[in-house]
Design an enzyme around this catalytic site. Sequence first.
Site, PDB file in Angstrom:
ATOM      1  N   LYS A 138       2.636   4.179   1.492  1.00 27.82           N
ATOM      2  CA  LYS A 138       3.531   3.016   1.584  1.00 27.82           C
ATOM      3  C   LYS A 138       4.954   3.423   1.955  1.00 27.82           C
ATOM      4  O   LYS A 138       5.634   2.743   2.721  1.00 27.82           O
ATOM      5  CB  LYS A 138       3.512   2.230   0.272  1.00 27.82           C
ATOM      6  CG  LYS A 138       2.155   1.570   0.047  1.00 27.82           C
ATOM      7  CD  LYS A 138       2.127   0.670  -1.151  1.00 27.82           C
ATOM      8  CE  LYS A 138       0.697   0.395  -1.589  1.00 27.82           C
ATOM      9  NZ  LYS A 138      -0.113  -0.319  -0.600  1.00 27.82           N
ATOM     10  N   GLY A 139       5.408   4.565   1.426  1.00 27.56           N
ATOM     11  CA  GLY A 139       6.756   5.005   1.758  1.00 27.56           C
ATOM     12  C   GLY A 139       6.874   5.332   3.242  1.00 27.56           C
ATOM     13  O   GLY A 139       7.758   4.824   3.941  1.00 27.56           O
ATOM     14  N   ALA A 140       5.966   6.172   3.718  1.00 25.93           N
ATOM     15  CA  ALA A 140       6.008   6.580   5.124  1.00 25.93           C
ATOM     16  C   ALA A 140       5.807   5.381   6.051  1.00 25.93           C
ATOM     17  O   ALA A 140       6.468   5.251   7.085  1.00 25.93           O
ATOM     18  CB  ALA A 140       4.940   7.638   5.381  1.00 25.93           C
ATOM     19  N   ASN A 141       4.885   4.484   5.681  1.00 19.54           N
ATOM     20  CA  ASN A 141       4.650   3.304   6.529  1.00 19.54           C
ATOM     21  C   ASN A 141       5.938   2.500   6.699  1.00 19.54           C
ATOM     22  O   ASN A 141       6.304   2.094   7.810  1.00 19.54           O
ATOM     23  CB  ASN A 141       3.601   2.380   5.897  1.00 19.54           C
ATOM     24  CG  ASN A 141       2.206   2.992   5.869  1.00 19.54           C
ATOM     25  OD1 ASN A 141       1.970   4.029   6.494  1.00 19.54           O
ATOM     26  ND2 ASN A 141       1.279   2.373   5.152  1.00 19.54           N
ATOM     27  N   ASP A 190      -6.915  -6.085  11.014  1.00 21.43           N
ATOM     28  CA  ASP A 190      -6.834  -5.095   9.934  1.00 21.43           C
ATOM     29  C   ASP A 190      -5.489  -5.300   9.228  1.00 21.43           C
ATOM     30  O   ASP A 190      -4.441  -5.087   9.839  1.00 21.43           O
ATOM     31  CB  ASP A 190      -6.944  -3.689  10.540  1.00 21.43           C
ATOM     32  CG  ASP A 190      -6.839  -2.581   9.492  1.00 21.43           C
ATOM     33  OD1 ASP A 190      -6.694  -2.898   8.299  1.00 21.43           O
ATOM     34  OD2 ASP A 190      -6.893  -1.400   9.888  1.00 21.43           O
ATOM     35  N   THR A 232       5.605 -12.120  -0.805  1.00 20.00           N
ATOM     36  CA  THR A 232       4.781 -12.260   0.396  1.00 20.00           C
ATOM     37  C   THR A 232       3.493 -12.990   0.020  1.00 20.00           C
ATOM     38  O   THR A 232       2.907 -12.733  -1.038  1.00 20.00           O
ATOM     39  CB  THR A 232       4.472 -10.879   1.010  1.00 20.00           C
ATOM     40  OG1 THR A 232       3.868 -10.056   0.000  1.00 20.00           O
ATOM     41  CG2 THR A 232       5.733 -10.194   1.505  1.00 20.00           C
ATOM     42  N   LEU A 233       3.076 -13.895   0.891  1.00 21.42           N
ATOM     43  CA  LEU A 233       1.914 -14.741   0.583  1.00 21.42           C
ATOM     44  C   LEU A 233       0.848 -14.652   1.673  1.00 21.42           C
ATOM     45  O   LEU A 233       0.122 -15.616   1.928  1.00 21.42           O
ATOM     46  CB  LEU A 233       2.372 -16.210   0.430  1.00 21.42           C
ATOM     47  CG  LEU A 233       3.457 -16.473  -0.634  1.00 21.42           C
ATOM     48  CD1 LEU A 233       3.983 -17.896  -0.524  1.00 21.42           C
ATOM     49  CD2 LEU A 233       2.894 -16.221  -2.030  1.00 21.42           C
ATOM     50  N   GLU A 253       4.371   4.497  -5.452  1.00 20.96           N
ATOM     51  CA  GLU A 253       3.406   5.591  -5.266  1.00 20.96           C
ATOM     52  C   GLU A 253       3.987   6.971  -5.552  1.00 20.96           C
ATOM     53  O   GLU A 253       3.436   7.982  -5.100  1.00 20.96           O
ATOM     54  CB  GLU A 253       2.803   5.539  -3.844  1.00 20.96           C
ATOM     55  CG  GLU A 253       1.853   4.362  -3.652  1.00 20.96           C
ATOM     56  CD  GLU A 253       1.145   4.356  -2.304  1.00 20.96           C
ATOM     57  OE1 GLU A 253       1.615   5.007  -1.362  1.00 20.96           O
ATOM     58  OE2 GLU A 253       0.124   3.665  -2.204  1.00 20.96           O
ATOM     59  N   ASP A 294       3.559  -3.362   4.450  1.00 25.20           N
ATOM     60  CA  ASP A 294       4.567  -2.310   4.634  1.00 25.20           C
ATOM     61  C   ASP A 294       5.386  -2.569   5.908  1.00 25.20           C
ATOM     62  O   ASP A 294       6.583  -2.280   5.953  1.00 25.20           O
ATOM     63  CB  ASP A 294       3.909  -0.926   4.727  1.00 25.20           C
ATOM     64  CG  ASP A 294       3.186  -0.563   3.436  1.00 25.20           C
ATOM     65  OD1 ASP A 294       3.647  -0.988   2.362  1.00 25.20           O
ATOM     66  OD2 ASP A 294       2.159   0.148   3.509  1.00 25.20           O
TER      67      ASP A 294
HETATM   68  O1  RIB Z   1      -0.106  -0.262   2.160  1.00 18.89           O
HETATM   69  C1  RIB Z   1      -1.053   0.494   2.863  1.00 18.89           C
HETATM   70  C2  RIB Z   1      -0.994   1.914   2.432  1.00 18.89           C
HETATM   71  O2  RIB Z   1      -1.373   1.995   1.080  1.00 18.89           O
HETATM   72  C3  RIB Z   1      -1.933   2.839   3.148  1.00 18.89           C
HETATM   73  O3  RIB Z   1      -1.376   3.401   4.304  1.00 18.89           O
HETATM   74  C4  RIB Z   1      -2.322   3.847   2.092  1.00 18.89           C
HETATM   75  O4  RIB Z   1      -1.929   5.143   2.373  1.00 18.89           O
HETATM   76  C5  RIB Z   1      -1.737   3.333   0.797  1.00 18.89           C
HETATM   77  O5  RIB Z   1      -0.578   3.991   0.432  1.00 18.89           O
END
Ligand code: RIB
Length: 302
Positions: free
Chosen positions: A43-46, A247, A221-222, A142, A253
Amino acid sequence: MAEKQSIVVVGSINADLTTHVQRHPNPGETLLGSGGTVSAGGKGANQAVAAAQLGANVSMVGAIGNDAMAKDAMVHLEKSGVDTDPVATIDGPTGLAVITVSADGENTIIVVPGANAQVDAGFVEKHAELIKSAGIVLLQGEIPASGFARAVDLAQGRVVVNLAPVVEVGHEQLLKANPLVVNEHEGALVLELLGAPLQSGDPQYLLKALLEQGFNTVVMTLGAKGALVADAQGLTEIPTPTIHAVDTTGSGDGFVGALVAKLADGADLVAASKFAARVGAFAATRAGAQASYPTLDDELPS
Ligand code: RIB
């Protein structure tokens, strides 16, 4: 025009192992699927990648392992121009997310923290000057609670928290979130975490209850119904474009990354949320997490 603020994300970096199934399995059931690909997630990297691809100045504080997954996990962080100098390589495995995506685009995710478990108070302290200098510090759920708390305590700018997943973190630090970004389910869990009585799962009730707990602003968010922004002015409904979801992995994120990118540009929370909803919708029309995020050249749905 005011100068663009810098963003520091203190959070997770994962390798996402994704499988596709017609429908999600029931407990004890085995299904045949397809896929099995490994891509960049966490989640951080995304959120860091989503913000950077939209022109934000982003640094990532986090950790990867010294295994084969690390390279896959770093691909988009490096390509999108995120400052990855504060990413440490530790002896052990990279964070791993096992993801199942069904035909309607919905996903289930199990995260094995790996190197992310090292992002504790001591680790975060090593990046104190960077965190102090940030216009926005962005956190998720996370990394260890001690790392979360230290990052908030060091922050001198705005703190944005997407407490996903909802984990036990210091209440004093959590309440510094401005905004707190959660979905309905997470909003209810945050109230539970704060020891507040939960009388309804209705989003408007949850938002009011979160503000009563002391949050300055909350964005809920909904999914396909958009989002709600709660601040001192009241509630504002944020529409989302109608799309065909392929998907939904990482689309939340994408929303958060776009939100902070706009806030860093000086936008107000409602304007930033409207933009973020379009970015989140865009991401849901494509496969994967980071691979699904737009750049400034992409046309967003409206
Ligand atoms: O929010 C999606 C993310 O949740 C995924 O990329 C997975 O790595 C988890 O962290």
